[in-house]
Scaffold this motif. Structure first.
Motif, mmCIF file in Angstrom:
data_model
loop_
_atom_site.group_PDB
_atom_site.id
_atom_site.type_symbol
_atom_site.label_atom_id
_atom_site.label_comp_id
_atom_site.label_asym_id
_atom_site.label_seq_id
_atom_site.Cartn_x
_atom_site.Cartn_y
_atom_site.Cartn_z
ATOM 1 N N HIS A 1 0.768 -1.301 -0.368
ATOM 2 C CA HIS A 1 -0.047 0.285 -0.425
ATOM 3 C C HIS A 1 1.034 1.505 0.021
ATOM 4 O O HIS A 1 0.358 1.838 -0.856
ATOM 5 N N ALA A 2 2.189 0.796 0.691
ATOM 6 C CA ALA A 2 2.736 2.379 0.761
ATOM 7 C C ALA A 2 4.034 2.674 -0.538
ATOM 8 O O ALA A 2 3.630 4.032 -0.940
ATOM 9 N N GLY A 3 3.583 1.118 -0.923
ATOM 10 C CA GLY A 3 4.582 1.526 -2.224
ATOM 11 C C GLY A 3 3.516 2.240 -3.517
ATOM 12 O O GLY A 3 3.940 2.425 -4.644
ATOM 13 N N ALA A 4 2.257 1.511 -3.375
ATOM 14 C CA ALA A 4 1.471 2.177 -4.355
ATOM 15 C C ALA A 4 1.138 4.032 -4.534
ATOM 16 O O ALA A 4 1.461 4.702 -5.214
ATOM 17 N N LYS A 5 1.166 3.961 -3.278
ATOM 18 C CA LYS A 5 1.327 6.038 -2.627
ATOM 19 C C LYS A 5 2.468 6.441 -3.747
ATOM 20 O O LYS A 5 2.775 7.620 -4.441
ATOM 21 N N ARG A 6 3.399 5.850 -3.224
ATOM 22 C CA ARG A 6 4.848 6.130 -4.525
ATOM 23 C C ARG A 6 4.726 6.562 -5.509
ATOM 24 O O ARG A 6 5.205 7.398 -6.618
ATOM 25 N N VAL A 7 3.909 4.906 -6.144
ATOM 26 C CA VAL A 7 3.844 5.627 -8.337
ATOM 27 C C VAL A 7 3.104 7.335 -7.997
ATOM 28 O O VAL A 7 3.694 7.136 -9.064
ATOM 29 N N LYS A 8 2.482 7.074 -7.468
ATOM 30 C CA LYS A 8 1.321 8.044 -7.725
ATOM 31 C C LYS A 8 2.420 9.264 -7.795
ATOM 32 O O LYS A 8 2.479 10.093 -8.564
ATOM 33 N N GLU A 9 3.192 9.769 -6.894
ATOM 34 C CA GLU A 9 4.741 10.713 -6.919
ATOM 35 C C GLU A 9 5.545 10.807 -7.700
ATOM 36 O O GLU A 9 6.017 11.531 -8.613
ATOM 37 N N ILE A 10 5.687 9.384 -8.187
ATOM 38 C CA ILE A 10 7.059 9.797 -9.033
ATOM 39 C C ILE A 10 6.040 9.581 -10.722
ATOM 40 O O ILE A 10 7.220 10.612 -11.963
ATOM 41 N N VAL A 11 4.967 9.216 -10.849
ATOM 42 C CA VAL A 11 4.240 10.048 -12.511
ATOM 43 C C VAL A 11 3.784 10.928 -12.150
ATOM 44 O O VAL A 11 4.435 11.630 -12.824
ATOM 45 N N ARG A 12 3.907 11.768 -11.214
ATOM 46 C CA ARG A 12 3.037 13.847 -11.284
ATOM 47 C C ARG A 12 4.981 14.116 -11.665
ATOM 48 O O ARG A 12 4.725 15.220 -12.053
ATOM 49 N N ALA A 13 6.046 13.318 -11.036
ATOM 50 C CA ALA A 13 7.409 13.643 -11.047
ATOM 51 C C ALA A 13 7.801 13.473 -13.102
ATOM 52 O O ALA A 13 8.386 14.233 -13.189
ATOM 53 N N CYS A 14 7.647 12.650 -13.605
ATOM 54 C CA CYS A 14 7.268 12.617 -14.787
ATOM 55 C C CYS A 14 7.693 13.354 -15.973
ATOM 56 O O CYS A 14 8.361 14.076 -16.678
ATOM 57 N N LYS A 15 6.496 15.017 -15.929
ATOM 58 C CA LYS A 15 6.898 15.314 -16.732
ATOM 59 C C LYS A 15 7.303 16.679 -16.482
ATOM 60 O O LYS A 15 8.438 16.907 -17.747
#
Length: 240
Positions: free
Chosen positions: A36-50
């Protein structure tokens, strides 16, 4: 640091998100707490891409080998995937993220497959960031499935045997609409590729880092993107 990371950095980053279970166990919590903690990290990294110029992000969510884990962990992961799609669908749509799934879909339950289809359709017009999630995915399995479809086309006369080459096969892979990854990152200190994007990563740059996935930050992601931009990629040639 390069003045323009977006011009020199990786266009496509693939990540083997490892270490969720160990992260949770180190805190005296069940492994699913780490997922569950890892899923939250996905959100942050996706937003960092652009901002970093990363147009494509591919993440390894569940491998064909992960079915070997305990029944409770597998069930928990499938529940997490369903919850993630339901919770994040509208935000992904609003943020311009296009979502695709790769892997052997028939091996997943019908409810999850339906949610995957809905999310792909919902975000089909987005083009800010392309997020690809590998579920029930294995590189060897992907190549085997692709080869089977290719063989069917040869047998049906739609493709000549002499037309089968390294440019033909990728058209049958799950990733046929994606560029090959430029950079592959694996977290948690393990230095292996675990059957991930075997064909596509032939010339990718690799980063094996000690950070457990739930601790992987936007700053570390940026550091790896910057490091990539400084590499001399020759693809078998010699530098000028």
């Amino acid at each position: 640091m390069p003045e323009d990371i977006t011009a020199q950095g990786p266009r496509h980053v693939a990540i083997i998100m490892d270490g969720n279970g160990r992260w949770a166990q180190a805190r005296g919590r069940p492994r699913l707490f780490g997922h569950h903690a890892g899923a939250k990290r996905v959100k942050e990294i996706v937003r960092a891409c652009k901002p970093l110029g990363v147009k494509y992000l591919t993440i390894f969510g569940f491998s064909t080998e992960n079915w070997k884990r305990t029944q409770s962990e597998v069930a928990g992961l499938m529940s997490l995937f369903r919850a993630y799609i339901r919770k994040e669908a509208r935000a992904l749509k609003a943020e311009g993220v296009r979502v695709r799934f790769i892997g052997d879909r028939p091996g997943l339950d019908a409810k999850l497959r339906a949610l995957m289809d809905e999310l792909e359709e919902l975000t089909a017009e987005n083009d800010e960031v392309n997020l690809t999630i590998a579920l029930n995915y294995g590189g060897r399995d992907e190549v085997a499935r692709a080869t089977q479809r290719l063989a069917e086309d040869v047998q049906a006369g739609r493709l000549k045997p002499e037309e089968v080459n390294e440019e033909t096969l990728p058209k049958y892979l799950d990733t046929c609409v994606l560029p090959d990854p430029d950079l592959v990152i694996r977290t948690s200190g393990e230095a292996r590729i675990s059957n991930f994007l075997l064909w596509q990563s032939a010339y990718a740059e690799y980063e094996f880092i000690d950070t457990l996935w739930p601790d992987f930050s936007e700053d570390e992601f940026r550091r790896l993107v910057v490091s990539y931009s400084m590499r001399d990629r020759r693809f078998g040639a010699v530098s000028a």
